[in-house]
Motif scaffolding. Structure first.
Motif, PDB file in Angstrom:
ATOM      1  N   ASN A  26       0.708  -1.229   0.001  1.00 26.98           N
ATOM      2  CA  ASN A  26      -0.046  -0.048   0.000  1.00 26.98           C
ATOM      3  C   ASN A  26       0.845   1.193   0.071  1.00 26.98           C
ATOM      4  O   ASN A  26       0.454   2.469   0.317  1.00 26.98           O
ATOM      5  CB  ASN A  26      -1.082   0.015   1.100  1.00 26.98           C
ATOM      6  CG  ASN A  26      -2.011  -1.052   1.251  1.00 26.98           C
ATOM      7  OD1 ASN A  26      -1.804  -1.961   0.367  1.00 26.98           O
ATOM      8  ND2 ASN A  26      -2.531  -1.350   2.335  1.00 26.98           N
ATOM      9  N   TRP A 107      -5.563  -4.677  10.910  1.00 24.93           N
ATOM     10  CA  TRP A 107      -4.235  -4.500  10.935  1.00 24.93           C
ATOM     11  C   TRP A 107      -3.588  -5.204  12.077  1.00 24.93           C
ATOM     12  O   TRP A 107      -3.846  -5.023  13.115  1.00 24.93           O
ATOM     13  CB  TRP A 107      -3.665  -2.952  11.015  1.00 24.93           C
ATOM     14  CG  TRP A 107      -2.332  -2.403  10.932  1.00 24.93           C
ATOM     15  CD1 TRP A 107      -1.660  -1.873  11.755  1.00 24.93           C
ATOM     16  CD2 TRP A 107      -1.299  -2.883  10.028  1.00 24.93           C
ATOM     17  NE1 TRP A 107      -0.386  -1.520  11.655  1.00 24.93           N
ATOM     18  CE2 TRP A 107      -0.121  -2.425  10.426  1.00 24.93           C
ATOM     19  CE3 TRP A 107      -1.168  -3.797   8.920  1.00 24.93           C
ATOM     20  CZ2 TRP A 107       1.025  -2.563   9.841  1.00 24.93           C
ATOM     21  CZ3 TRP A 107       0.086  -3.861   8.308  1.00 24.93           C
ATOM     22  CH2 TRP A 107       1.263  -3.163   8.962  1.00 24.93           C
ATOM     23  N   ASN A 158      -8.190  -2.016   6.117  1.00 23.81           N
ATOM     24  CA  ASN A 158      -6.735  -2.478   5.415  1.00 23.81           C
ATOM     25  C   ASN A 158      -6.971  -4.042   5.897  1.00 23.81           C
ATOM     26  O   ASN A 158      -6.794  -4.391   7.169  1.00 23.81           O
ATOM     27  CB  ASN A 158      -5.804  -2.047   5.963  1.00 23.81           C
ATOM     28  CG  ASN A 158      -4.375  -2.702   5.307  1.00 23.81           C
ATOM     29  OD1 ASN A 158      -4.452  -3.372   4.317  1.00 23.81           O
ATOM     30  ND2 ASN A 158      -3.162  -2.386   5.982  1.00 23.81           N
ATOM     31  N   PRO A 159      -7.432  -4.966   5.230  1.00 20.61           N
ATOM     32  CA  PRO A 159      -7.271  -4.931   3.597  1.00 20.61           C
ATOM     33  C   PRO A 159      -8.478  -4.899   2.764  1.00 20.61           C
ATOM     34  O   PRO A 159      -8.256  -4.647   1.451  1.00 20.61           O
ATOM     35  CB  PRO A 159      -6.518  -6.218   3.423  1.00 20.61           C
ATOM     36  CG  PRO A 159      -7.275  -7.245   4.235  1.00 20.61           C
ATOM     37  CD  PRO A 159      -7.512  -6.519   5.693  1.00 20.61           C
ATOM     38  N   PHE A 301      -5.746   0.219  -2.540  1.00 22.44           N
ATOM     39  CA  PHE A 301      -5.415  -1.242  -2.827  1.00 22.44           C
ATOM     40  C   PHE A 301      -6.938  -1.805  -2.938  1.00 22.44           C
ATOM     41  O   PHE A 301      -8.061  -1.354  -2.724  1.00 22.44           O
ATOM     42  CB  PHE A 301      -5.338  -1.925  -1.549  1.00 22.44           C
ATOM     43  CG  PHE A 301      -5.382  -1.633  -0.328  1.00 22.44           C
ATOM     44  CD1 PHE A 301      -6.846  -2.064   0.036  1.00 22.44           C
ATOM     45  CD2 PHE A 301      -5.153  -0.453   0.492  1.00 22.44           C
ATOM     46  CE1 PHE A 301      -7.622  -1.720   1.262  1.00 22.44           C
ATOM     47  CE2 PHE A 301      -5.778  -0.301   1.754  1.00 22.44           C
ATOM     48  CZ  PHE A 301      -6.923  -0.685   1.908  1.00 22.44           C
ATOM     49  N   ILE A 303      -8.664  -6.142  -2.520  1.00 22.62           N
ATOM     50  CA  ILE A 303      -8.584  -7.497  -2.568  1.00 22.62           C
ATOM     51  C   ILE A 303      -9.070  -8.302  -3.837  1.00 22.62           C
ATOM     52  O   ILE A 303     -10.070  -7.762  -4.380  1.00 22.62           O
ATOM     53  CB  ILE A 303      -9.084  -8.024  -1.485  1.00 22.62           C
ATOM     54  CG1 ILE A 303     -10.925  -7.689  -1.471  1.00 22.62           C
ATOM     55  CG2 ILE A 303      -8.513  -7.294  -0.154  1.00 22.62           C
ATOM     56  CD1 ILE A 303     -11.237  -8.481  -0.238  1.00 22.62           C
ATOM     57  N   ARG A 328       0.545  -8.992  -2.306  1.00 18.04           N
ATOM     58  CA  ARG A 328       0.352  -9.544  -0.838  1.00 18.04           C
ATOM     59  C   ARG A 328      -0.501 -10.457  -0.766  1.00 18.04           C
ATOM     60  O   ARG A 328      -1.640 -10.618  -1.058  1.00 18.04           O
ATOM     61  CB  ARG A 328       0.266  -8.546   0.294  1.00 18.04           C
ATOM     62  CG  ARG A 328       0.918  -8.729   1.594  1.00 18.04           C
ATOM     63  CD  ARG A 328       2.392  -8.579   1.323  1.00 18.04           C
ATOM     64  NE  ARG A 328       3.395  -8.747   2.533  1.00 18.04           N
ATOM     65  CZ  ARG A 328       3.700  -7.670   3.397  1.00 18.04           C
ATOM     66  NH1 ARG A 328       2.968  -6.674   3.280  1.00 18.04           N
ATOM     67  NH2 ARG A 328       4.219  -7.868   4.408  1.00 18.04           N
ATOM     68  N   HIS A 333      -2.915 -10.684   6.742  1.00 17.95           N
ATOM     69  CA  HIS A 333      -3.791  -9.853   7.299  1.00 17.95           C
ATOM     70  C   HIS A 333      -4.652 -10.759   8.355  1.00 17.95           C
ATOM     71  O   HIS A 333      -5.067 -10.387   9.213  1.00 17.95           O
ATOM     72  CB  HIS A 333      -4.317  -9.213   6.467  1.00 17.95           C
ATOM     73  CG  HIS A 333      -3.996  -8.084   5.642  1.00 17.95           C
ATOM     74  ND1 HIS A 333      -3.765  -6.802   6.322  1.00 17.95           N
ATOM     75  CD2 HIS A 333      -3.317  -7.859   4.510  1.00 17.95           C
ATOM     76  CE1 HIS A 333      -3.137  -6.176   5.624  1.00 17.95           C
ATOM     77  NE2 HIS A 333      -2.910  -6.689   4.279  1.00 17.95           N
ATOM     78  N   LYS A 343      -3.963  -9.424  -1.993  1.00 17.31           N
ATOM     79  CA  LYS A 343      -3.972  -7.707  -2.038  1.00 17.31           C
ATOM     80  C   LYS A 343      -3.148  -7.163  -2.824  1.00 17.31           C
ATOM     81  O   LYS A 343      -1.959  -7.593  -2.755  1.00 17.31           O
ATOM     82  CB  LYS A 343      -4.089  -7.228  -0.630  1.00 17.31           C
ATOM     83  CG  LYS A 343      -4.308  -5.854  -0.600  1.00 17.31           C
ATOM     84  CD  LYS A 343      -3.951  -5.306   1.016  1.00 17.31           C
ATOM     85  CE  LYS A 343      -2.432  -5.118   1.168  1.00 17.31           C
ATOM     86  NZ  LYS A 343      -2.114  -4.556   2.583  1.00 17.31           N
ATOM     87  N   SER A 345      -1.706  -3.264  -4.222  1.00 15.89           N
ATOM     88  CA  SER A 345      -1.587  -1.868  -4.044  1.00 15.89           C
ATOM     89  C   SER A 345      -1.816  -1.091  -5.565  1.00 15.89           C
ATOM     90  O   SER A 345      -1.373  -1.607  -6.464  1.00 15.89           O
ATOM     91  CB  SER A 345      -0.461  -1.493  -3.534  1.00 15.89           C
ATOM     92  OG  SER A 345      -0.010  -2.207  -2.302  1.00 15.89           O
TER      93      SER A 345
END
Length: 377
Positions: A26, A107, A158-159, A301, A303, A328, A333, A343, A345
């Motif tokens: 991100n 997070w 996030n995410p 970002f 998913i 990612r 997460h 995920k 960015s």
């Protein structure tokens, strides 16, 4: 080799790859505004790095952060980035036996900080269409007990990229007030949201707003952010901060310059990353088994769910890494839902996104044949 050594060596290899396309953390890779670069260069030329910054931050920066949030009457405590702010808040307000409530996904690091302080962590699952990929106030209210000390809300999440509505924020603030709990409103991705509402407006006495320059201004490596709260709360936090000699004066000069040019510079960044989101969504819809469940995302970002494609997130991540593109895996997460998604960015150069989408069908096919366990972090 101990796990932290292995993890550190992994990321050291990544930062040593000059052509790596960073599409997994991100981070914002928009070209910096000349005023920000000049502020840093001037700080170095003047050799300001010989001195300590004020312990709570440069006054111009403190007032600029409060002004950017529109939280008149609040106080800012400048930190070494949002993660340091979260560490400080958790270790200041949590005691053994306290309860820390958050979502799943969330997070991760604040949960580690809470556990280190002796608190119990409770996560409320929000992943999936049955939850709308968001936290309902009713489910939060059902999770709160008389031991709840902190409610931690990452908003936009996030995410996942979902953001709370005004009604949801009002209800969450009311729940926190009734529980006499601190509400940590982590607004790291606020600037990317289509609509965002600050809990501190409704619950000023115990809302701790987390502010970051890592994402919107692209200063992730500079480590500068802030805690914004009622002055009495900041007084408690300022009594024993981890950076009592002040955060990096170089970083603070860059942040001040960034705030001064935000209205001129950031709209272009925002427009580009939203266009990048659309490119990725369209490419995913063209590949059988891939889907983008939250669109548009209120973060920088997206998913992408890949379980229906018959591939593991780690396998897809590994295939893209072989092509110099970092995305990612969901397990970073959430261990509960991490096998469902990756995920990606989007605050990156469009040419990176174009390369990603061009490779996507091939990488999915390659990942389908490589579903062994891949060590990632």
């Amino acid at each position: 080799m101990r796990p932290f050594e292995v993890r550190n060596a992994h990321f050291d290899r990544l930062v040593s790859m000059p052509e790596l396309r960073w599409m997994g953390q991100n981070t914002n890779h928009a070209k910096a505004h000349p005023a920000v670069v000049e502020a840093m260069e001037r700080c170095v030329r003047n050799e300001e790095f010989h001195i300590y910054a004020p312990p709570a931050g440069l006054e111009e920066l403190r007032s600029g952060i409060v002004g950017d949030l529109g939280l008149a009457g609040m106080s800012a405590l400048v930190s070494d980035g949002a993660v340091a702010s979260l560490y400080h808040a958790c270790h200041t307000f949590l005691r053994p036996g306290d309860e820390f409530i958050t979502t799943d996904p969330t997070w991760n690091w604040p949960m580690a900080f809470a556990r280190a302080a002796g608190a119990t962590v409770k996560q409320i699952p929000i992943y999936g269409s049955e939850h709308g990929y968001r936290l309902s106030p009713e489910r939060l209210a059902g999770a709160v007990t008389d031991k709840t000390r902190i409610i931690y809300l990452v908003d936009p999440n996030n995410p996942l990229g979902t953001a709370c509505t005004a009604d949801e924020i009002a209800a969450i603030a009311d729940i926190a007030r009734k529980a006499d709990a601190y509400l940590i409103h982590d607004c790291t991705y606020r600037h990317f949201a289509h609509d965002h509402h600050l809990a501190a407006v409704l619950y000023p006495e115990r809302t701790i707003t987390i502010y970051s320059f890592s994402k919107w201004l692209g200063l992730a490596g500079m480590r500068v952010g802030a805690i914004v709260a009622d002055p009495a709360t900041v007084e408690l936090l300022a009594s024993s901060p981890p950076n009592n000699l002040g955060s990096s004066i170089l970083s603070q000069r860059a942040a001040i310059a960034g705030l001064s040019i935000k209205d001129e510079w950031f709209p272009g960044v925002l427009a580009q990353q939203r266009a990048n989101q659309k490119l990725i969504k369209d490419a995913c819809e063209a590949v059988a088994g891939l889907s983008v469940p939250v669109f548009p995302s209120n973060g920088n970002f997206l998913i992408v769910e890949c379980s229906e494609a018959g591939i593991k997130p780690e396998a897809l991540v590994a295939q893209f890494q072989e092509r110099g593109i970092m995305i990612r895996q969901g397990a970073y997460h959430t261990p509960t839902f991490g096998d469902r998604f990756v995920k990606i960015s989007t605050s990156v150069p469009t040419r990176w996104v174009e390369e990603f989408v061009e490779l996507l069908p091939e990488m999915v096919e390659r990942a389908r044949g490589r579903n062994e366990t891949v060590k990632l972090f």
